[in-house]
Write a protein that holds these residues in place. Structure first.
Motif, short mmCIF file in Angstrom:
data_model
loop_
_atom_site.label_atom_id
_atom_site.label_comp_id
_atom_site.label_asym_id
_atom_site.label_seq_id
_atom_site.Cartn_x
_atom_site.Cartn_y
_atom_site.Cartn_z
N ALA A 72 60.45 25.49 43.48
CA ALA A 72 59.45 24.48 43.70
C ALA A 72 58.14 25.34 43.96
O ALA A 72 57.06 24.96 43.59
N ILE A 73 58.20 26.45 44.68
CA ILE A 73 57.33 27.27 45.16
C ILE A 73 56.74 27.92 43.78
O ILE A 73 55.73 28.01 43.61
N THR A 74 57.51 28.26 42.92
CA THR A 74 57.25 28.63 41.65
C THR A 74 56.51 27.64 40.89
O THR A 74 55.20 28.21 40.22
N ALA A 75 56.83 26.58 41.09
CA ALA A 75 56.05 25.56 40.15
C ALA A 75 54.87 25.42 40.76
O ALA A 75 53.55 25.00 40.09
N ASP A 76 54.72 25.40 41.93
CA ASP A 76 53.30 25.32 42.71
C ASP A 76 52.13 26.47 42.38
O ASP A 76 50.95 26.25 42.45
N GLY A 77 52.96 27.49 41.96
CA GLY A 77 51.99 28.75 41.73
C GLY A 77 51.13 28.24 40.33
O GLY A 77 50.12 29.12 40.34
N ALA A 78 51.41 27.40 39.57
CA ALA A 78 50.46 26.96 38.44
C ALA A 78 49.02 26.54 39.31
O ALA A 78 48.04 26.36 38.32
N PHE A 79 49.12 26.05 40.49
CA PHE A 79 47.82 25.66 40.92
C PHE A 79 46.99 26.65 41.98
O PHE A 79 46.17 26.14 42.80
N ASP A 80 47.44 27.83 41.85
CA ASP A 80 47.07 29.09 42.53
C ASP A 80 45.58 29.35 42.08
O ASP A 80 45.10 29.14 40.89
N THR A 81 44.77 29.62 43.14
CA THR A 81 43.51 30.20 42.59
C THR A 81 43.25 31.45 41.98
O THR A 81 44.09 32.14 42.59
#
Length: 484
Positions: A72-81
């Motif tokens: 899930a953290i990896t998937a949230d990485g798509a929204f990283d600045t």
């Protein structure tokens, strides 16, 4: 007189002089600490707490939850600045222009677009076809955004991956619950089998004790001529047969204790083998767990919850496939401002600049998205059918277990009545034998019949406990299984 006293003194001093050396050896090689033991009867709650805390299967399931959280953290990485910098300088040639830029891009969490901000500064001369590189002396600041109006407005691949990853966490948690329920169910069975084996061993030992205590009286009666010699041989034959029953029951008890150690563990998670000193005093330990099939038991079943989570994931995939069929219409806006003294590009860059634009595209065939829609709908139909069957299966399973519990309780009541009657007959037959009104064969038959009735009662009570544990597992009763 003096010599014996000296010799005696030397003998007494030898252990005293040798004591420090022995103490040093003990301190140099200390024995391993003895495991903590207690003589208190082992309870089912104690076993359930130990298995819920340290069972390797549950620990493994918890690790899988952490793995799902990592995804899930990896998937949230798509929204990283994302920050990026670029620079370019002409080392040779007529022009000597140098330009450096930096930009930060932040994806939108509720739209397929993004916002960005940047800074650019240049020095030197540029050819006319690179006129856009000119900035004022302190550079140019620019902010902008892209917003999706049709495709990727409500759902896009990034948000879908995040939704699927969140669903994987839920599935891992439900699977952990299913594993825990299975472990506790087997822990209850192991404990009840251990108690039942211990009570059966106790019953066979009591039966053996009757023959051993009777042998002394028979020997005296034979010596006095009141009984024939054959009675001693017959009693010895019963002794051998009953010792064999005890030995077999001891093996069954040790096997049950070994099986129980798989679930009863210490604070470090190491298996503990329980001895006979911790066996409960009576059959109350076979009461099992208190499980009630309440009306909402189907919703508590983790396997059904896993299925519902997979249906939610299928809905997300279907929504993404339908999104791919839509035309793309993106709106873009940008504001820029050069700051500082006017550069070589001239004063035309000093005023505030704003620009808007759009991008439009439409798929003419897009068979890939259509195929994904068909696939997602078929998967959801299959999951829905499996869900209907699982609900029906759970209802039938719980009803069957409830019927089994009722039948086991009735059989236990009958077995208790049989035990009471058999023990009364055995006691009466022993009294008649002592008075000379009965024969030795009938006494032994009555005693063994009473003991068999006692063992059958233990088995019936164990079946009730097993059925209640099965009902608690089928209804996912976390309180009864010691998982709260």
């Amino acid at each position: 007189m003096i010599r014996p006293l000296l010799l005696m003194s030397a003998l007494l001093l030898v252990p005293v002089l040798d004591a420090p050396a022995s103490a040093q050896r003990i301190r140099a090689n200390p024995p391993p600490p003895a495991p903590l033991s207690t003589s208190a009867p082992l309870t089912l709650d104690e076993v359930l707490r130990a298995s819920a805390r340290a069972a390797p299967q549950i620990v493994e399931a918890l690790a899988k939850i952490r793995a799902a959280e990592g995804r899930a953290i990896t998937a949230d990485g798509a929204f990283d600045t994302v920050f990026e910098a670029d620079g370019r300088s002409r080392a040779l040639g007529y022009y000597d222009g140098t330009v450096a830029s930096a930009r930060a891009t932040r994806p939108l969490s509720d739209n397929g677009g993004y916002v960005y901000g940047g800074y650019r500064v240049s020095r030197g001369d540029f050819p006319i076809y690179e006129d856009q590189n000119y900035t004022n002396r302190l550079g140019e600041v620019k902010v902008g955004a892209l917003y999706s109006l049709l495709r990727d407005r409500l759902i896009d691949e990034r948000r879908t991956r995040r939704t699927l990853a969140s669903g994987d966490i839920d599935i891992a948690q439900f699977e952990r619950q299913a594993v825990a329920i299975g472990v506790q169910r087997r822990a209850i069975d192991a404990y009840q089998n251990w108690v039942a084996a211990g009570l059966r061993l106790r019953a066979y030992r009591d039966l053996l004790q009757l023959s051993e205590s009777r042998r002394g009286g028979l020997t005296r009666q034979v010596e006095l001529g009141a009984r024939p010699d054959i009675l001693i041989a017959e009693n010895d034959q019963n002794l051998v047969r009953r010792r064999a029953l005890v030995v077999r029951a001891e093996g069954d008890f040790q096997t049950a204790a070994n099986a129980l150690s798989l679930y009863y563990r210490d604070a470090n998670g190491e298996p503990l083998t329980v001895g006979a000193e911790r066996l409960p005093a009576d059959a109350e330990a076979l009461a099992g767990v208190a499980a009630v099939a309440r009306g909402d038991f189907a919703q508590r079943r983790p396997d059904l919850q896993v299925l519902l989570a997979r249906i939610d994931q299928g809905s997300a995939r279907l929504a993404l496939a339908q999104n791919d069929l839509r035309p793309r219409l993106d709106l873009r806006g940008e504001v820029g401002k050069d700051v500082g003294p006017v550069g070589l590009g001239g004063a035309s860059r000093t005023p505030l600049e704003a620009a808007v634009g759009f991008r439009f595209s439409v798929p003419l065939q897009n068979r890939a998205a259509k195929g994904k829609i068909v696939e997602a709908r078929a998967e959801m139909d299959a999951l829905a059918a499996r869900g209907r069957f699982l609900r029906d299966q759970i209802a039938v399973e719980v009803e069957g277990i409830t019927i089994g519990v009722t039948a086991a309780e009735k059989l236990a009541t009958i077995a208790e009545q049989e035990r009471q009657l058999a023990e009364r007959l055995a006691a009466a037959e022993r009294r008649r034998f002592e008075l000379g009104s009965s024969d030795f064969f009938l006494v032994n038959q009555r005693e063994e019949t009473a003991n068999d009735a006692r063992v059958r009662l233990i088995d019936a009570q164990a079946r009730i406990a097993a059925a209640r544990a099965e009902l608690a597992a089928a209804t996912a009763d976390r309180v009864a299984l010691g998982l709260e």
